[in-house]
Design a protein around this motif. Structure first.
Motif, PDB file in Angstrom:
ATOM      1  N   LEU A 252      30.532 -54.219 -17.581  1.00 53.54           N
ATOM      2  CA  LEU A 252      30.996 -52.841 -17.720  1.00 53.54           C
ATOM      3  C   LEU A 252      31.951 -52.716 -18.901  1.00 53.54           C
ATOM      4  O   LEU A 252      32.801 -53.580 -19.121  1.00 53.54           O
ATOM      5  CB  LEU A 252      31.710 -52.377 -16.448  1.00 53.54           C
ATOM      6  CG  LEU A 252      30.911 -52.452 -15.139  1.00 53.54           C
ATOM      7  CD1 LEU A 252      31.721 -51.867 -13.993  1.00 53.54           C
ATOM      8  CD2 LEU A 252      29.573 -51.748 -15.266  1.00 53.54           C
ATOM      9  N   THR A 253      31.784 -51.645 -19.673  1.00 55.74           N
ATOM     10  CA  THR A 253      32.756 -51.324 -20.715  1.00 55.74           C
ATOM     11  C   THR A 253      33.201 -49.887 -20.508  1.00 55.74           C
ATOM     12  O   THR A 253      32.477 -49.076 -19.932  1.00 55.74           O
ATOM     13  CB  THR A 253      32.181 -51.488 -22.140  1.00 55.74           C
ATOM     14  OG1 THR A 253      31.260 -50.423 -22.410  1.00 55.74           O
ATOM     15  CG2 THR A 253      31.473 -52.813 -22.311  1.00 55.74           C
ATOM     16  N   LYS A 254      34.422 -49.595 -20.962  1.00 60.72           N
ATOM     17  CA  LYS A 254      34.985 -48.258 -20.773  1.00 60.72           C
ATOM     18  C   LYS A 254      35.138 -47.558 -22.115  1.00 60.72           C
ATOM     19  O   LYS A 254      35.485 -48.176 -23.122  1.00 60.72           O
ATOM     20  CB  LYS A 254      36.361 -48.348 -20.091  1.00 60.72           C
ATOM     21  CG  LYS A 254      36.934 -46.978 -19.722  1.00 60.72           C
ATOM     22  CD  LYS A 254      38.332 -47.082 -19.124  1.00 60.72           C
ATOM     23  CE  LYS A 254      39.371 -47.325 -20.187  1.00 60.72           C
ATOM     24  NZ  LYS A 254      40.749 -47.212 -19.682  1.00 60.72           N
ATOM     25  N   GLY A 255      34.853 -46.260 -22.110  1.00 63.21           N
ATOM     26  CA  GLY A 255      35.097 -45.443 -23.292  1.00 63.21           C
ATOM     27  C   GLY A 255      35.884 -44.212 -22.907  1.00 63.21           C
ATOM     28  O   GLY A 255      35.721 -43.682 -21.804  1.00 63.21           O
ATOM     29  N   ILE A 256      36.769 -43.753 -23.785  1.00 65.98           N
ATOM     30  CA  ILE A 256      37.498 -42.511 -23.491  1.00 65.98           C
ATOM     31  C   ILE A 256      37.363 -41.535 -24.656  1.00 65.98           C
ATOM     32  O   ILE A 256      37.103 -41.928 -25.795  1.00 65.98           O
ATOM     33  CB  ILE A 256      38.995 -42.745 -23.165  1.00 65.98           C
ATOM     34  CG1 ILE A 256      39.802 -43.056 -24.430  1.00 65.98           C
ATOM     35  CG2 ILE A 256      39.200 -43.797 -22.108  1.00 65.98           C
ATOM     36  CD1 ILE A 256      40.891 -42.061 -24.685  1.00 65.98           C
ATOM     37  N   HIS A 257      37.540 -40.257 -24.328  1.00 67.13           N
ATOM     38  CA  HIS A 257      37.491 -39.184 -25.318  1.00 67.13           C
ATOM     39  C   HIS A 257      38.703 -38.282 -25.122  1.00 67.13           C
ATOM     40  O   HIS A 257      39.113 -38.033 -23.985  1.00 67.13           O
ATOM     41  CB  HIS A 257      36.216 -38.350 -25.163  1.00 67.13           C
ATOM     42  CG  HIS A 257      34.964 -39.122 -25.412  1.00 67.13           C
ATOM     43  ND1 HIS A 257      34.437 -40.003 -24.495  1.00 67.13           N
ATOM     44  CD2 HIS A 257      34.135 -39.158 -26.487  1.00 67.13           C
ATOM     45  CE1 HIS A 257      33.334 -40.547 -24.997  1.00 67.13           C
ATOM     46  NE2 HIS A 257      33.132 -40.055 -26.191  1.00 67.13           N
ATOM     47  N   LEU A 258      39.251 -37.795 -26.229  1.00 69.57           N
ATOM     48  CA  LEU A 258      40.351 -36.833 -26.187  1.00 69.57           C
ATOM     49  C   LEU A 258      39.855 -35.469 -26.646  1.00 69.57           C
ATOM     50  O   LEU A 258      39.008 -35.379 -27.543  1.00 69.57           O
ATOM     51  CB  LEU A 258      41.495 -37.270 -27.109  1.00 69.57           C
ATOM     52  CG  LEU A 258      42.109 -38.655 -26.881  1.00 69.57           C
ATOM     53  CD1 LEU A 258      43.284 -38.866 -27.838  1.00 69.57           C
ATOM     54  CD2 LEU A 258      42.559 -38.842 -25.436  1.00 69.57           C
ATOM     55  N   THR A 290      37.972 -29.670 -30.405  1.00 68.09           N
ATOM     56  CA  THR A 290      37.430 -30.844 -31.092  1.00 68.09           C
ATOM     57  C   THR A 290      37.620 -32.020 -30.145  1.00 68.09           C
ATOM     58  O   THR A 290      38.728 -32.228 -29.632  1.00 68.09           O
ATOM     59  CB  THR A 290      38.181 -31.113 -32.407  1.00 68.09           C
ATOM     60  OG1 THR A 290      37.940 -30.036 -33.311  1.00 68.09           O
ATOM     61  CG2 THR A 290      37.701 -32.410 -33.047  1.00 68.09           C
ATOM     62  N   TYR A 291      36.547 -32.729 -29.854  1.00 70.00           N
ATOM     63  CA  TYR A 291      36.722 -33.922 -29.030  1.00 70.00           C
ATOM     64  C   TYR A 291      36.381 -35.163 -29.843  1.00 70.00           C
ATOM     65  O   TYR A 291      35.541 -35.133 -30.734  1.00 70.00           O
ATOM     66  CB  TYR A 291      35.929 -33.845 -27.725  1.00 70.00           C
ATOM     67  CG  TYR A 291      34.422 -33.956 -27.793  1.00 70.00           C
ATOM     68  CD1 TYR A 291      33.778 -35.171 -27.578  1.00 70.00           C
ATOM     69  CD2 TYR A 291      33.630 -32.823 -28.000  1.00 70.00           C
ATOM     70  CE1 TYR A 291      32.387 -35.261 -27.587  1.00 70.00           C
ATOM     71  CE2 TYR A 291      32.247 -32.901 -28.008  1.00 70.00           C
ATOM     72  CZ  TYR A 291      31.632 -34.130 -27.805  1.00 70.00           C
ATOM     73  OH  TYR A 291      30.263 -34.215 -27.814  1.00 70.00           O
ATOM     74  N   VAL A 292      37.116 -36.251 -29.547  1.00 72.93           N
ATOM     75  CA  VAL A 292      37.029 -37.470 -30.344  1.00 72.93           C
ATOM     76  C   VAL A 292      36.931 -38.682 -29.427  1.00 72.93           C
ATOM     77  O   VAL A 292      37.692 -38.824 -28.469  1.00 72.93           O
ATOM     78  CB  VAL A 292      38.262 -37.631 -31.265  1.00 72.93           C
ATOM     79  CG1 VAL A 292      38.063 -38.817 -32.218  1.00 72.93           C
ATOM     80  CG2 VAL A 292      38.531 -36.349 -32.055  1.00 72.93           C
ATOM     81  N   GLY A 293      35.982 -39.555 -29.713  1.00 71.86           N
ATOM     82  CA  GLY A 293      35.838 -40.809 -28.986  1.00 71.86           C
ATOM     83  C   GLY A 293      34.624 -41.537 -29.530  1.00 71.86           C
ATOM     84  O   GLY A 293      33.951 -41.032 -30.417  1.00 71.86           O
ATOM     85  N   THR A 294      34.351 -42.736 -29.154  1.00 69.98           N
ATOM     86  CA  THR A 294      34.880 -43.298 -27.951  1.00 69.98           C
ATOM     87  C   THR A 294      35.471 -44.659 -28.254  1.00 69.98           C
ATOM     88  O   THR A 294      35.171 -45.247 -29.283  1.00 69.98           O
ATOM     89  CB  THR A 294      33.783 -43.400 -26.883  1.00 69.98           C
ATOM     90  OG1 THR A 294      34.281 -44.030 -25.703  1.00 69.98           O
ATOM     91  CG2 THR A 294      32.611 -44.211 -27.391  1.00 69.98           C
ATOM     92  N   THR A 295      36.292 -45.147 -27.329  1.00 67.85           N
ATOM     93  CA  THR A 295      36.735 -46.538 -27.390  1.00 67.85           C
ATOM     94  C   THR A 295      35.661 -47.402 -26.739  1.00 67.85           C
ATOM     95  O   THR A 295      34.738 -46.887 -26.104  1.00 67.85           O
ATOM     96  CB  THR A 295      38.060 -46.706 -26.634  1.00 67.85           C
ATOM     97  OG1 THR A 295      37.863 -46.211 -25.288  1.00 67.85           O
ATOM     98  CG2 THR A 295      39.171 -45.897 -27.283  1.00 67.85           C
ATOM     99  N   ASP A 296      35.792 -48.676 -26.857  1.00 66.64           N
ATOM    100  CA  ASP A 296      34.815 -49.605 -26.268  1.00 66.64           C
ATOM    101  C   ASP A 296      35.561 -50.862 -25.836  1.00 66.64           C
ATOM    102  O   ASP A 296      35.817 -51.751 -26.638  1.00 66.64           O
ATOM    103  CB  ASP A 296      33.756 -49.960 -27.323  1.00 66.64           C
ATOM    104  CG  ASP A 296      32.336 -49.908 -26.767  1.00 66.64           C
ATOM    105  OD1 ASP A 296      32.187 -49.953 -25.537  1.00 66.64           O
ATOM    106  OD2 ASP A 296      31.395 -49.817 -27.562  1.00 66.64           O
ATOM    107  N   THR A 297      35.964 -50.911 -24.557  1.00 63.85           N
ATOM    108  CA  THR A 297      36.723 -52.057 -24.058  1.00 63.85           C
ATOM    109  C   THR A 297      36.111 -52.543 -22.751  1.00 63.85           C
ATOM    110  O   THR A 297      35.579 -51.762 -21.971  1.00 63.85           O
ATOM    111  CB  THR A 297      38.201 -51.666 -23.804  1.00 63.85           C
ATOM    112  OG1 THR A 297      38.239 -50.483 -22.984  1.00 63.85           O
ATOM    113  CG2 THR A 297      38.926 -51.375 -25.107  1.00 63.85           C
TER     114      THR A 297
END
Length: 563
Positions: A252-258, A290-297
């Motif tokens: 599993l990896t997690k991504g977030i958006h702001l 405006t939304y921005v992402g994603t991270t990948d952890t």
């Protein structure tokens, strides 16, 4: 025969499923499970689906909301996957133009960055070829001035130019809901908040499941000739129940958006850019935000409720200020956020952003069919492979034959608008009609764009129930969304309406705060909640509102984190 998909008839549907035998039972109501249900139902299979949360509550409402071909996977030589999912973008769009739309994407390149002019040009050309992109949407290469003309906020220092190509933007949760609605319209039975607790076997073969209604605690047994595990991040949990978790497994990896208001981040143009550490990030304008992402952890904690951390938020804000230095975004500009978990197939020695997004189908000794990995874009093809396998097995076992896949040209619910080319004219015509029902032009157009060809049903409900809006302290356009979500989309709780059915908690959080109390009161009256249930569902919504803004570390006072 079309089945009910009303939350008021949800328990009735469970009673109908109880003790019955189906050709195919799907566990998991994200986009993959919904796609499988639609494919199976359109081939004539007696189909059932259970989902332990709400439909799309997991990964399928928490993506970057793009039906995209995976340009970055060319770097990993995932040529076959890029070709397959690239072609699928246009299919998904054509079958539901109200939930998917082409979005021109700008890929700027700077001196010393991940992409250069030559590699970008070649990469996008190959991408266009593999994805079968139509001529009008093929890539264009820009110089510095053309790049800045498209998006003036981009970092000017050492800018070398940009590539311009088409992706497809979607509302992932609504796409899932519309696919599920169409499956139900074609005869499938589907219920949310129904958790599989036990697997039922006969002579070593899986023949059914024992599932608990998460809303009232009642237990049901559902039987099927073939059972599919389409539970996304919970695939291995179900395989453990089946004692078949061996060989390949999930990572599993997690991504977030702001989400930031356009007044603070006035992005004109969707941008796909690299960060100083070489990751790729999207910045996309949508509905005044405006939304921005994603991270990948890598991720191994609460799969059902992934949350933004201080580190996640800082990473995305730093990425914004790196590529768009003039906007100077800070924590106070973040209106909302979401976090999602990607169920990828484990590959030793690879970091989170390098792991392949390809899908695989596994079959256990008990007969359980598992679909793992994959991308939102490829949901229809994944479903086709699963149902092809199930149909072949049913035929071998003497349970009849089924026709090939029909979904390539099958509009999803709301998609009968005369094709994507006709959708703008459809919007104009139906918006004009909406004025006669007491809606403003803006309200009518928004409803038409959201519900597509289901707008006629919306207008019918306005005639039949519109007078209830005022009595319940709600404007007509808010009331009708809530009513329709309960009556036609099995919205059982306030979070279902505010997150999955409208997307408002992510993209219009002020609207949620404004209307949450009358919406909750109306739902409580219509669905006959006890005072205790109403309180519980209110707290659940308040928790989600809090988590969308406050990072996990701030909430529990723990500022230790690792990226």
């Amino acid at each position: 025969m079309a089945q009910s998909f009303s939350s008021s008839r949800r328990t009735e549907v469970l009673h109908e499923m109880n003790g019955a035998q189906f050709d195919l039972l799907i566990i998991g109501g994200g986009i993959t499970g919904a796609g499988i249900a639609l494919d199976a139902a359109t081939r004539g299979m007696k189909t059932a689906l259970v989902e332990m949360q709400d439909f799309a509550a997991g990964t399928s409402s928490r993506s970057t909301k793009l039906v995209h071909g995976g340009l970055r996977y060319l770097k990993q030589f995932e040529v076959k996957m890029v070709a397959e999912v690239g072609k699928e973008r246009a299919v998904v769009y054509e079958n539901g133009p109200h939930v998917t739309t082409p979005e021109w994407m700008l890929l700027p390149f700077h001196k010393g960055g991940t992409f250069g002019r030559f590699s970008t040009s070649i990469g996008l050309r190959v991408y266009d070829f593999l994805a079968g992109v139509k001529r009008s949407e093929r890539r264009t290469m820009f110089g510095v001035q053309e790049t800045l003309a498209k998006e003036p906020l981009i970092k000017r220092e050492e800018l070398k130019g940009g590539g311009y190509y088409v992706e497809y933007r979607t509302d992932d949760a609504r796409l899932t809901i519309e696919v599920m609605k169409e499956a139900v319209a074609q005869g499938a039975k589907a219920v949310n908040y129904t958790k599989v607790e036990e697997l039922i076997y006969e002579n070593g073969r899986m023949i059914g499941v024992r599932a608990t209604d998460q809303l009232d605690g009642k237990v049901y047994e559902v039987y099927a000739k073939k059972i599919v595990n389409a539970t996304g991040p919970w695939v291995d949990t179900l395989r453990e129940k089946d004692h078949s978790k061996k060989g390949k497994m999930l990572q599993l990896t997690k991504g977030i958006h702001l989400v930031i208001d356009q007044l603070r981040f006035p992005l004109k143009q969707a941008v796909y850019f690299d960060t100083p550490d070489g990751r790729m990030v999207f910045a996309i304008p949508r509905d005044g935000k405006t939304y921005v992402g994603t991270t990948d952890t890598f991720y191994d904690t609460d799969t059902a409720h992934p949350k933004m951390t201080l580190a996640d938020r800082k990473y995305v804000i730093d990425a914004i200020n790196y590529m768009f230095p003039d906007v100077k975004i800070n924590v106070n500009d973040v209106e909302s956020s979401w976090a999602g978990v990607r169920p990828l197939i484990y590959e030793e020695g690879k970091n989170a952003s390098e792991i392949s997004r390809k899908d695989e189908i596994w079959q256990s000794e008990s007969g359980l069919i598992t679909i793992a990995g994959g991308k939102l874009t490829g949901y229809r093809k994944m479903a086709e492979m699963v149902v092809d396998l199930a149909a072949g097995l049913l035929k071998e076992e003497g349970h009849g034959t089924y026709p090939p896949c029909k979904t390539k040209t099958w509009p999803i619910s709301g998609g009968n608008v005369g094709g994507s080319a006709n959708f703008p004219a459809f919007i104009r015509t139906k918006t004009e009609e909406g004025l006669a029902y007491g809606l403003t032009r803006e309200q009518a157009e928004k409803l038409v764009r959201t519900y597509g060809s289901n707008i006629d049903r919306i207008y019918e409900y306005i005639v039949q129930h519109g007078r209830e809006a005022k009595a319940n302290g709600l404007p007509l356009d808010v009331f009708i969304r809530v009513f329709y979500a309960m009556e036609e989309e099995m919205a059982a709780k306030p979070v279902d309406v505010f997150i999955r059915r409208t997307g408002a908690l992510f993209f219009n959080i002020g609207w949620v705060h404004q209307w949450k109390e009358p919406v909750i009161s109306y739902m409580a009256k219509r669905l006959r909640w006890s005072a205790e249930e109403k309180k519980k569902y209110t707290i659940e919504l308040e928790t989600q509102l809090h988590d969308a803004v406050v990072p996990m570390d701030e909430k529990n006072g723990n500022n230790k984190f690792a990226m």
